[in-house]
Design an enzyme around this catalytic site. Structure first.
Site, mmCIF file in Angstrom:
data_model
loop_
_atom_site.group_PDB
_atom_site.id
_atom_site.type_symbol
_atom_site.label_atom_id
_atom_site.label_comp_id
_atom_site.label_asym_id
_atom_site.label_seq_id
_atom_site.Cartn_x
_atom_site.Cartn_y
_atom_site.Cartn_z
ATOM 1 N N LYS A 94 -5.272 3.762 9.224
ATOM 2 C CA LYS A 94 -4.654 4.035 8.354
ATOM 3 C C LYS A 94 -5.337 5.570 7.777
ATOM 4 O O LYS A 94 -6.510 5.931 8.213
ATOM 5 C CB LYS A 94 -4.983 3.053 7.158
ATOM 6 C CG LYS A 94 -3.859 2.926 5.729
ATOM 7 C CD LYS A 94 -2.808 2.247 6.185
ATOM 8 C CE LYS A 94 -1.800 2.403 5.058
ATOM 9 N NZ LYS A 94 -0.548 1.385 5.431
ATOM 10 N N GLY A 194 11.068 -8.420 -7.431
ATOM 11 C CA GLY A 194 10.949 -6.871 -6.895
ATOM 12 C C GLY A 194 12.043 -6.699 -5.998
ATOM 13 O O GLY A 194 12.373 -7.245 -4.781
ATOM 14 N N GLY A 196 13.495 -3.865 -4.683
ATOM 15 C CA GLY A 196 13.511 -2.572 -4.047
ATOM 16 C C GLY A 196 13.972 -2.487 -2.888
ATOM 17 O O GLY A 196 14.847 -3.309 -2.400
ATOM 18 N N VAL A 198 12.912 -3.596 0.326
ATOM 19 C CA VAL A 198 12.661 -4.880 1.080
ATOM 20 C C VAL A 198 13.578 -6.236 0.387
ATOM 21 O O VAL A 198 14.242 -6.843 0.823
ATOM 22 C CB VAL A 198 11.343 -5.303 1.330
ATOM 23 C CG1 VAL A 198 11.141 -6.370 2.219
ATOM 24 C CG2 VAL A 198 10.717 -4.097 1.930
#
Ligand code: NAD
Length: 364
Positions: A94, A194, A196, A198
């Protein structure tokens, strides 16, 4: 005379090796600095036993360097587990860029970052994450080929969210099968927290299967769209944990499974996309087990996005990416079975399988 005694330290005492020795076990941590573009980035390569490390680049206004380091170490380690449990020949890595994505990010900065990624010769492959976009990956790609998450027009996979949602849907169905003996979601009361990128796609999948869908969001527009497109019922964000539901799908923030929410939860299954849903992995994984709630581990069922960018490395094909993501169903079933047999939390079951795969490869 001891050399160290005459060298004046220019940095405060750093304990990074101690952190790595105490269990984080990263292979390599690279600090990247460029005065001209203002780039301050850290790349962390956690483990490359299964393959090159892959993970997105997060740009965030960290309050200090130590918080940025903490985040990149934690996130890259998570990627190792995600890749391993998904059966991908990838390791965990990452990157974080310290700064305000809206104010500080420039094309030149991203190209400079690409040069640093390139200097690692493929040990780290980057992608987009919070604060970076497919457009930024195009800038990065001018300096390195070790980049994924490119737009479809450039041979990339574009927005990974629909594939992530498909994987969550597969994990949810496998969990339903484990809980009720059938993987049908028809008639199930499902709350998607949520809506959004996804969450919206997940609402679509479960609505099409005949579930009774509830939605919660802090953005009025997102809720309106879910009501108009799927006739979903809106639940106030503060009333989520009081709702009688069959399946709770956290698709907004992490740590929503904690000391306060778990005792209240009135559901049989938790299956959602958000990263790090358990505030404390050990403790809250066991609390869910004790309550008889089936928890589909987040890093397994939200791996569709990673599978999507992985397929870019072989020449992107959306159908193939979805096919590979379908496998999340089987892996989820295997993990839930193992957890039940061994009376351990589903997270521990998943981590054990992921760690074993790495050990097996190491010992080959
Ligand atoms: P997004 O930002 O598009 O959507 C998040 C949604 O949650 C937004 O609509 C936001 O308004 C809403 N939200 C924020 N706070 C809320 C609250 N307190 N209550 C209810 N809703 C709230 O993000 P996304 O890309 O859809 O990702 C959702 C989650 O899944 C994130 O945690 C992300 O890290 C994780 N994830 C995403 C992907 C991917 O492919 N996008 C892959 C793996 C994991």
């Amino acid at each position: 005379m001891e050399v160290t005694s005459v060298v004046k330290s220019v940095v405060p005492q750093s304990n990074l090796f101690e952190v790595l020795e105490s269990g984080m076990e990263h292979e390599q941590v690279v600090y990247c600095y460029d005065k001209e573009t203002g780039l301050k980035a850290i790349i962390a390569i956690h483990n490359t036993v299964l393959g090159p490390s892959l993970g997105g680049t997060r740009m965030w206004m960290y309050e200090n360097e130590s918080l940025a380091l903490n985040d990149v170490l934690r996130l890259s380690r998570g990627m190792t587990y995600k890749a391993s449990i998904s059966g991908l020949n990838l390791g965990g890595g990452k990157a974080v860029i310290i700064g305000d994505a809206k104010r500080d990010k420039t094309d030149a900065m991203m190209r400079k970052f690409g040069e640093f990624v390139n200097s690692l010769n493929g040990r780290y492959i980057t992608a987009e994450d919070v604060g970076t976009s497919t457009a930024d990956m195009v800038s990065v790609s001018q300096k390195t080929k070790h980049v994924t998450g490119l737009p479809e027009l450039q041979g990339g996979g574009g927005d990974p969210s629909p594939v992530t949602a498909y994987g969550v849907y597969m994990g949810m169905k496998a969990s339903a099968k484990d809980m009720w003996g059938s993987d049908s979601l028809s008639g199930k009361r499902i709350l998607v927290q949520g809506c959004g990128n996804v969450g919206q796609n997940l609402v679509k999948y479960v609505t099409e299967e005949g579930a009774k869908v509830f939605v919660s969001d802090i953005h009025e527009d997102h809720l309106k769209k879910m009501v108009a497109d799927y006739k979903a019922e809106v639940v106030d964000k503060d009333a989520v944990y009081d709702l009688e539901m069959d399946i709770y799908a956290p698709c907004a923030l992490g740590a929503t499974l904690n000391d306060i929410t778990i005792p209240k939860l009135k559901c049989a299954v938790v299956a959602g996309a958000a990263n790090n849903q358990l505030h404390d992995e050990g403790k809250h994984g066991m609390m869910l087990l004790d309550k008889g709630i089936v928890y589909a581990p987040d890093f397994l069922i939200n791996a569709g996005g990673l599978i999507n960018v992985y397929s870019e490395l072989q020449g992107y094909n959306r159908e193939k990416a979805l096919e590979a993501t379908r496998h999340i169903y089987n892996v989820t079933s295997e993990i839930l079975k193992k957890a039940k047999t061994e009376k351990i939390s589903t997270v521990n079951a998943a981590k054990q399988i992921a760690e074993q795969r790495i050990r097996d490869k190491k010992n080959q």
